[in-house]
Design a protein around this motif. Structure first.
Motif, short mmCIF file in Angstrom:
data_model
loop_
_atom_site.label_atom_id
_atom_site.label_comp_id
_atom_site.label_asym_id
_atom_site.label_seq_id
_atom_site.Cartn_x
_atom_site.Cartn_y
_atom_site.Cartn_z
N VAL A 46 34.25 51.35 40.48
CA VAL A 46 35.25 50.33 40.12
C VAL A 46 34.65 48.96 40.46
N ASN A 47 34.71 48.04 39.51
CA ASN A 47 34.03 46.75 39.73
C ASN A 47 34.80 45.61 39.08
N LEU A 48 34.60 44.41 39.64
CA LEU A 48 35.34 43.23 39.19
C LEU A 48 35.01 42.79 37.76
N PRO A 49 33.72 42.87 37.32
CA PRO A 49 33.46 42.45 35.94
C PRO A 49 34.25 43.25 34.91
N MET A 50 34.30 44.58 35.08
CA MET A 50 35.06 45.38 34.13
C MET A 50 36.55 45.06 34.20
N ILE A 51 37.04 44.82 35.41
CA ILE A 51 38.45 44.45 35.57
C ILE A 51 38.72 43.12 34.85
N ARG A 52 37.80 42.16 35.02
CA ARG A 52 37.98 40.86 34.38
C ARG A 52 37.97 40.99 32.86
N HIS A 53 37.03 41.76 32.32
CA HIS A 53 36.97 41.94 30.87
C HIS A 53 38.26 42.58 30.34
N TRP A 54 38.74 43.57 31.07
CA TRP A 54 39.97 44.27 30.67
C TRP A 54 41.13 43.28 30.63
N CYS A 55 41.27 42.50 31.70
CA CYS A 55 42.39 41.56 31.80
C CYS A 55 42.30 40.47 30.73
N GLU A 56 41.08 40.00 30.45
CA GLU A 56 40.92 38.98 29.42
C GLU A 56 41.28 39.55 28.05
N ALA A 57 40.87 40.80 27.79
CA ALA A 57 41.15 41.42 26.48
C ALA A 57 42.65 41.60 26.28
N LEU A 58 43.38 41.92 27.35
CA LEU A 58 44.81 42.18 27.24
C LEU A 58 45.66 40.96 27.57
N GLY A 59 45.02 39.88 27.99
CA GLY A 59 45.78 38.69 28.33
C GLY A 59 46.63 38.86 29.58
N ASP A 60 46.14 39.68 30.53
CA ASP A 60 46.90 39.95 31.75
C ASP A 60 46.33 39.09 32.89
N ALA A 61 47.08 38.08 33.29
CA ALA A 61 46.62 37.16 34.33
C ALA A 61 47.27 37.43 35.68
N HIS A 62 47.71 38.65 35.93
CA HIS A 62 48.38 38.95 37.20
C HIS A 62 47.40 38.70 38.36
N PRO A 63 47.83 37.99 39.39
CA PRO A 63 46.92 37.64 40.49
C PRO A 63 46.41 38.84 41.28
N ALA A 64 47.08 39.98 41.18
CA ALA A 64 46.62 41.16 41.94
C ALA A 64 45.27 41.66 41.45
N TYR A 65 44.84 41.25 40.23
CA TYR A 65 43.62 41.79 39.65
C TYR A 65 42.42 40.86 39.81
N SER A 66 42.52 39.86 40.67
CA SER A 66 41.40 38.95 40.93
C SER A 66 41.40 38.56 42.39
N GLY A 67 40.28 38.01 42.83
CA GLY A 67 40.18 37.57 44.22
C GLY A 67 39.62 38.65 45.13
N PRO A 68 39.47 38.33 46.41
CA PRO A 68 38.82 39.25 47.36
C PRO A 68 39.60 40.54 47.60
N ASP A 69 40.90 40.52 47.39
CA ASP A 69 41.71 41.73 47.61
C ASP A 69 42.15 42.36 46.29
N ALA A 70 41.38 42.17 45.26
CA ALA A 70 41.77 42.62 43.92
C ALA A 70 41.87 44.14 43.86
N VAL A 71 42.78 44.61 43.02
CA VAL A 71 42.85 46.02 42.66
C VAL A 71 42.66 46.11 41.15
N ALA A 72 42.33 47.30 40.67
CA ALA A 72 42.18 47.51 39.23
C ALA A 72 43.54 47.73 38.60
N PRO A 73 43.77 47.20 37.40
CA PRO A 73 45.03 47.51 36.72
C PRO A 73 45.20 49.02 36.60
#
Length: 318
Positions: A46-73
């Motif tokens: 599980v990694n941040l780049p894939m999470i970021r790409h996923w969120c950008e593709a779906l337009g999901d800007a929820h703060p839980a998916y970024s930052g040092p304590d991020a979780v994957a959608p």
């Protein structure tokens, strides 16, 4: 006269000749409970780049998916189990055997129908994903608008650090396509007063290029005025038919009625210096190359439509 009791009597065969063999369902059901993947390992943690790409593709800007304590959608659950083109080392043969059996029965087409996911805990960057997949069920033969076939459901249990984090059920329909419909006609070009002369030339199997009578600039596609000097008056010259592929794209998706992907759409630079969009016919899409010499041809579609196309120069010369 009474029947002779020693004479065997037969009944007419009323079975549908297109019906599947009677033991097919039993053979299909025998795969229920068989593993499709055992102790398979996700290609990437599980990694941040894939999470970021996923969120950008779906337009999901929820703060839980970024930052040092991020979780994957949570809905990314299946993404961490995908094997790509090379597949997974933990894949078993049972699933392929089941699909092959369905192919043999005439169910050669497939469509994904739905999925169900259950989330037990969020995945975090750095988690190493492992999973097991089982063939959970094969349905009786069903009739759908697409055709008749069987629904196949697999269940994937996803783990991180040995702990179950989620379950993913995926269902497909393997079906025998219904009777093919007549292909739709090819789309017709829009003919108006600005380009009618071009299409009249095509009907005569001539490729006409506009030429400004004020500055002699050639232009294509046809326009009501000259882009160089603004002059409104023009005449035409007939193209020699020689050209080269200036650029191209290969269309794979989405499919479009009357076209059969994959196919190459080319931008041809004519010997006269103008460029036009067309197709290279007679050459496989993966053999088209930039700089390839081509020669003008005219091709008929649906009996009443003629279009200018191109052939590879060496083929056109044969």
């Amino acid at each position: 006269m009474a029947d002779d009791p020693d004479t065997p009597r037969t009944r007419p065969d009323t079975r549908d000749p297109d019906a599947p063999p009677p033991d097919l369902l039993t053979r299909l059901k025998s795969y229920e409970g068989h593993p499709a993947a055992v102790s398979a390992v996700g290609k990437d943690p599980v990694n941040l780049p894939m999470i970021r790409h996923w969120c950008e593709a779906l337009g999901d800007a929820h703060p839980a998916y970024s930052g040092p304590d991020a979780v994957a959608p949570p809905t990314m659950l299946q993404a961490w189990t995908m094997g790509g083109l090379s597949g997974h080392t933990g894949r078993s043969s049972s699933y392929d055997e089941l699909l092959a059996l369905l192919d043999e029965s005439g169910c050669t087409s497939v469509v994904a129908t739905d999925c169900e996911q259950e989330y037990l805990r969020p995945l975090r960057p750095g988690d190493e994903v492992t999973f097991d997949t089982v063939i959970e069920s094969v349905s009786d033969r069903k009739t759908t608008r697409l055709g008749t076939g069987h629904f196949v459901t697999t269940r994937t249990d996803v783990r991180a650090g040995g702990t179950l984090v989620g379950t993913h059920r995926f269902r497909i329909l393997k079906y025998a396509p219904g009777q093919a419909k007549k292909p739709p006609p090819r789309p017709r070009p829009v003919v108006n007063r600005d380009n009618a002369g071009f299409w009249e030339g095509v009907e005569q199997r001539r490729l006409l290029i506009q030429r400004c009578t004020a500055c002699a600039a050639l232009r294509f596609p046809w326009l009501p005025g000259c882009a160089h000097c603004g002059g409104p008056d023009w005449d035409t010259v007939e193209a020699s038919g020689e050209g080269t592929v200036y650029s191209y794209v290969v269309m794979h998706h989405p499919p479009f009625p009357a076209f059969d992907p994959p196919y190459a759409v080319v931008l041809v630079e004519l010997a006269e210096g103008v460029r036009m969009i067309s197709n290279v016919v007679g050459t496989p899409y993966d053999k088209v190359r930039i700089g390839m010499p081509v020669r003008l041809a005219f091709q008929s579609y649906d009996g009443d439509l003629t279009l200018p196309v191109f052939r590879a120069a060496e083929e056109a010369a044969v």
